[in-house]
Structures are given as C-alpha cells and as structure tokens.
Design an enzyme around this catalytic site. Structure first.
Site, short mmCIF file in Angstrom:
data_model
loop_
_atom_site.label_atom_id
_atom_site.label_comp_id
_atom_site.label_asym_id
_atom_site.label_seq_id
_atom_site.Cartn_x
_atom_site.Cartn_y
_atom_site.Cartn_z
N HIS A 215 0.87 -1.37 -0.01
CA HIS A 215 -0.04 -0.06 -0.02
C HIS A 215 0.93 1.29 0.08
CE1 HIS A 215 -4.04 -1.96 1.67
NE2 HIS A 215 -3.28 -2.79 1.07
N GLU B 97 0.79 3.62 1.53
CA GLU B 97 1.10 4.47 3.12
C GLU B 97 2.32 3.39 3.65
OE1 GLU B 97 -3.45 4.86 3.06
OE2 GLU B 97 -1.83 3.45 2.16
N CYS C 294 -2.73 0.11 7.25
CA CYS C 294 -1.88 1.20 7.38
C CYS C 294 -2.15 2.07 8.56
CB CYS C 294 -2.34 2.03 5.95
SG CYS C 294 -1.91 0.90 4.46
#
Length: 140
Positions: free
Chosen positions: A49, A51, A82
């Site tokens: 991801h 993040e 996240c």
C-alpha cells in the site's frame, strides 16, 4: 496543513496505471522526505500500500522507525493495516482526501480514537474521489 502536498499526491496518483491510484507523502520540516503509490498489483505483495511503502522509505531515509514530527498526506483514508502502521511510526498529523466508508481506519473502525496522531479528512476530497471513480469506472 499544506494543500500543496495533497495536490502533489493527487498528481502522483493520476500517474498510477495498474494499481488503485493512491499516493502517500511524508513531510518533515516542510519538505517531502518520501512519496509512494500503491504497488500491490505491480509487486504482487499484499502490503504494498502507498502508506506502508512511504513509511518504509522515510524510515530508511531518517534511519529511524520513529517518524516523530512528520506528517502524512494520502489521497484515500488509510485501511486498518496502514492506520496501525501510521500510529506505530508516530506520525504527528495524518491528512487524507477521500473517505473509505467500507474499510477506512477512521470512519469505519475509529482506530485513531486513542492515538497521538491527529487526523484530518476530506482534504481536496472531491478531486481525490474523482480519481478513484474514474479508475473503477474503467475497470467496469
């Protein structure tokens, strides 16, 4: 909060082709120290991801897992995975654009209720929503 950083995240998210167009940026002392976009499809790793990737870049750059006095800008509300990583990294302020009412760490799970990380949502929300809408419209 500086909308220019969210604008930069939007510009980077628009460049994403294979993955869901999400960008995360970490800022320290008014300067971008890391930037990443989603790469799950590209890498084949579930944790790729934006993040998580930008946290890893910032950790390496600062040679520290603690990102005290850093802010994160992300075009979509972080998921719970996240969200926990952001809190554990000790991010000072989290700014996000689109709300994720299905999987959002804040709006759905309220994971930041006892966190020292301050959270601000809806930053350039309309623009962030549009990028995601266009991406998913193309998939259908």
């Amino acid at each position: 909060m500086n909308k220019d950083f969210m604008q930069r995240a939007l510009e980077e998210a628009k460049k994403v082709i294979i993955d869901v167009p999400i960008c995360a940026i970490i800022v320290k002392d008014g300067e971008i120290i890391s930037l990443a976009v989603n790469e799950r499809e590209k890498t084949g790793f579930v944790t790729s991801h934006a993040e998580i990737l930008t946290l890893n870049i910032a950790n390496k750059k600062l040679n520290n897992w603690r990102l005290n006095d850093c802010d994160m800008y992300v075009t979509l509300e972080p998921c719970p995975m996240c969200g926990w990583a952001i809190q554990n990294a000790r991010i000072k302020n989290l700014y996000f654009g689109s709300y994720d009412h299905n999987y959002g760490a804040i709006s759905t799970y309220n994971l930041f209720k006892n966190s020292s990380t301050k959270v601000f949502g809806g930053i350039l929300e309309k623009e962030c929503d549009e990028i995601l809408k266009n991406y998913f419209d193309k998939l259908r």
